[in-house]
Design a protein around this motif. Structure first.
Motif, PDB file in Angstrom:
ATOM      1  N   CYS A  22      77.705   8.348 -50.757  1.00  0.00           N
ATOM      2  CA  CYS A  22      77.227   9.724 -50.826  1.00  0.00           C
ATOM      3  C   CYS A  22      78.408  10.685 -50.977  1.00  0.00           C
ATOM      4  O   CYS A  22      79.531  10.372 -50.558  1.00  0.00           O
ATOM      5  CB  CYS A  22      76.440  10.083 -49.568  1.00  0.00           C
ATOM      6  N   ALA A  23      78.119  11.847 -51.517  1.00  0.00           N
ATOM      7  CA  ALA A  23      79.170  12.835 -51.740  1.00  0.00           C
ATOM      8  C   ALA A  23      79.768  13.353 -50.437  1.00  0.00           C
ATOM      9  O   ALA A  23      80.882  13.880 -50.435  1.00  0.00           O
ATOM     10  CB  ALA A  23      78.624  13.996 -52.559  1.00  0.00           C
ATOM     11  N   ASP A  24      79.040  13.196 -49.319  1.00  0.00           N
ATOM     12  CA  ASP A  24      79.553  13.697 -48.047  1.00  0.00           C
ATOM     13  C   ASP A  24      80.093  12.584 -47.154  1.00  0.00           C
ATOM     14  O   ASP A  24      80.257  12.776 -45.946  1.00  0.00           O
ATOM     15  CB  ASP A  24      78.474  14.505 -47.321  1.00  0.00           C
ATOM     16  N   GLU A  25      80.360  11.434 -47.715  1.00  0.00           N
ATOM     17  CA  GLU A  25      81.019  10.377 -46.938  1.00  0.00           C
ATOM     18  C   GLU A  25      82.222   9.876 -47.719  1.00  0.00           C
ATOM     19  O   GLU A  25      82.328  10.070 -48.936  1.00  0.00           O
ATOM     20  CB  GLU A  25      80.066   9.234 -46.603  1.00  0.00           C
ATOM     21  N   THR A  26      83.133   9.256 -46.988  1.00  0.00           N
ATOM     22  CA  THR A  26      84.333   8.756 -47.651  1.00  0.00           C
ATOM     23  C   THR A  26      84.079   7.365 -48.227  1.00  0.00           C
ATOM     24  O   THR A  26      83.149   6.659 -47.816  1.00  0.00           O
ATOM     25  CB  THR A  26      85.512   8.672 -46.668  1.00  0.00           C
ATOM     26  N   VAL A  27      84.925   6.986 -49.143  1.00  0.00           N
ATOM     27  CA  VAL A  27      84.829   5.637 -49.729  1.00  0.00           C
ATOM     28  C   VAL A  27      84.945   4.588 -48.626  1.00  0.00           C
ATOM     29  O   VAL A  27      84.218   3.583 -48.624  1.00  0.00           O
ATOM     30  CB  VAL A  27      85.922   5.446 -50.796  1.00  0.00           C
ATOM     31  N   LEU A  28      85.831   4.825 -47.668  1.00  0.00           N
ATOM     32  CA  LEU A  28      86.010   3.852 -46.583  1.00  0.00           C
ATOM     33  C   LEU A  28      84.741   3.734 -45.745  1.00  0.00           C
ATOM     34  O   LEU A  28      84.314   2.622 -45.397  1.00  0.00           O
ATOM     35  CB  LEU A  28      87.195   4.248 -45.700  1.00  0.00           C
ATOM     36  N   GLN A  29      84.141   4.860 -45.403  1.00  0.00           N
ATOM     37  CA  GLN A  29      82.908   4.816 -44.610  1.00  0.00           C
ATOM     38  C   GLN A  29      81.820   4.032 -45.334  1.00  0.00           C
ATOM     39  O   GLN A  29      81.133   3.203 -44.728  1.00  0.00           O
ATOM     40  CB  GLN A  29      82.422   6.244 -44.322  1.00  0.00           C
ATOM     41  N   ALA A  30      81.682   4.296 -46.620  1.00  0.00           N
ATOM     42  CA  ALA A  30      80.651   3.592 -47.387  1.00  0.00           C
ATOM     43  C   ALA A  30      80.966   2.105 -47.482  1.00  0.00           C
ATOM     44  O   ALA A  30      80.053   1.260 -47.404  1.00  0.00           O
ATOM     45  CB  ALA A  30      80.550   4.199 -48.781  1.00  0.00           C
ATOM     46  N   ALA A  31      82.238   1.762 -47.630  1.00  0.00           N
ATOM     47  CA  ALA A  31      82.626   0.355 -47.734  1.00  0.00           C
ATOM     48  C   ALA A  31      82.345  -0.385 -46.433  1.00  0.00           C
ATOM     49  O   ALA A  31      81.811  -1.509 -46.439  1.00  0.00           O
ATOM     50  CB  ALA A  31      84.103   0.251 -48.105  1.00  0.00           C
ATOM     51  N   ILE A  32      82.691   0.236 -45.319  1.00  0.00           N
ATOM     52  CA  ILE A  32      82.432  -0.410 -44.026  1.00  0.00           C
ATOM     53  C   ILE A  32      80.934  -0.591 -43.816  1.00  0.00           C
ATOM     54  O   ILE A  32      80.476  -1.650 -43.380  1.00  0.00           O
ATOM     55  CB  ILE A  32      83.065   0.421 -42.887  1.00  0.00           C
ATOM     56  N   ALA A  33      80.170   0.449 -44.161  1.00  0.00           N
ATOM     57  CA  ALA A  33      78.719   0.358 -44.005  1.00  0.00           C
ATOM     58  C   ALA A  33      78.136  -0.747 -44.868  1.00  0.00           C
ATOM     59  O   ALA A  33      77.113  -1.354 -44.517  1.00  0.00           O
ATOM     60  CB  ALA A  33      78.081   1.701 -44.345  1.00  0.00           C
ATOM     61  N   ALA A  34      78.802  -1.028 -45.987  1.00  0.00           N
ATOM     62  CA  ALA A  34      78.321  -2.069 -46.899  1.00  0.00           C
ATOM     63  C   ALA A  34      78.854  -3.453 -46.525  1.00  0.00           C
ATOM     64  O   ALA A  34      78.587  -4.427 -47.236  1.00  0.00           O
ATOM     65  CB  ALA A  34      78.733  -1.721 -48.328  1.00  0.00           C
ATOM     66  N   GLY A  35      79.632  -3.513 -45.448  1.00  0.00           N
ATOM     67  CA  GLY A  35      80.138  -4.803 -44.987  1.00  0.00           C
ATOM     68  C   GLY A  35      81.375  -5.296 -45.704  1.00  0.00           C
ATOM     69  O   GLY A  35      81.713  -6.474 -45.637  1.00  0.00           O
TER      70      GLY A  35
END
Lengths: 100, 202
Positions: A22-35
């Motif tokens: 999402c535009a309001d999250e960082t690449v790292l946050q999204a990567a961690i959430a995706a495992g």
């Protein structure tokens, strides 16, 4: 206003995966959430563990320390995944391997 | 011959470190002596004429650390830090004591305590204990393994003095906690590094 947040596709070359961010999250946050085991330590723009090459796309960078990413590195296409929020679809590659 | 501000500043910093050395030699590093040292650092930070903006470049990004006086080998490190609004650091411990005192601006320090056993690699739980706002006339002190997070408040750069038990180029491993992820990560120790660059503390 609809109140919805744009979502972009982020290809992470090291992991061979493409995830939503999402535009309001960082690449790292999204990567961690995706495992995805993306290398990181401070996750707040201070240590450079998550320094990455942005091969395609545009990001906004949250505040970070000079020592973590220089202006010259930024001009050379480097970003900090923990500080980078997507503004387009991205193709990104991490450079290091963090310690746990 | 007129004494320059830079010379006066160096003398003042050297005097401070000499006093800190005296305290350490007599009583060691304890909560009480950290408080005493903090008061001395706050007093130095209050001497704004010693730290003119023209002598310290602003960050190219949002955070920059200028060495003021760094002792050799395992000695103390005294720095002037400039962090712009919004600059933050996740909860972390430096592995060594530290003291901050403000020259200008406001920075929030939130303190945490680790509550898990540490038995699961990469996993940690922390709880928030409280916070202090470091602004002119105030400071904060932390023991070796205290955990804090920082955030610059308002629209003015936070400029301050930072004193560490080791120079930043000789820091032990810094441990970073991420309550949102339930994780803990560590950056490599610089205790035996060669050629490490100064000024890379969070």
């Amino acid at each position: 206003m609809s109140g919805t947040v744009a979502t972009y596709r982020v290809a992470i070359g090291n992991a061979g995966a493409t995830i939503d961010c999402c535009a309001d999250e960082t690449v790292l946050q999204a990567a961690i959430a995706a495992g995805i085991d993306y290398p990181y330590a401070c996750a707040s723009g201070n240590c450079a563990t998550c320094v990455s090459t942005l091969r395609a796309g545009k990001v906004d960078m949250l505040p970070h320390g000079d020592a973590a990413l220089s202006m010259a590195q930024r001009a050379d296409g480097k970003v900090l995944a923990c500080r980078a929020r997507p503004r387009t679809d991205l193709d990104i590659l991490w450079l290091g391997r963090g310690r746990k | 011959m007129a004494v320059t501000v830079a010379v006066k500043r160096t003398r003042a910093c050297a005097t401070l470190l000499a006093k800190v050395r005296d305290i350490m030699a007599q009583e060691g590093i304890t909560p009480s002596t950290l408080h005493a040292i903090k008061l001395k650092l706050v007093a130095l930070a209050a001497r704004g004429a010693l730290f003119p903006a023209a002598d310290f470049a602003m960050p190219e990004a949002q955070g920059r650390t200028h060495p003021l006086l760094v002792e050799d080998n395992d000695g103390l490190g005294l720095y002037l830090t400039i962090n712009l609004p919004g600059k933050e650091a996740a909860p972390h411990d430096h592995g060594i004591w530290c003291i901050n005192a403000a020259i200008a601006g406001r920075e929030r320090h939130v303190f945490y305590r680790r509550t898990d056993s540490g038995a699961t690699p990469g996993h940690a739980e922390v709880v928030r204990l409280g916070e202090v706002i470091v602004q002119p006339g105030t400071g904060m002190a932390m023991s070796d393994h205290d955990i804090h997070a920082t955030e610059v408040l308002g629209d003015e750069p936070a400029i301050g003095l930072a004193l560490y038990g080791y120079a930043t180029a000789r820091f032990p491993s810094v441990t970073w906690y991420h309550p949102a992820f339930g994780t803990v990560r560590a950056t490599p120790s610089r205790r035996h590094a060669t050629g490490a660059l100064p000024g890379t503390a969070a």
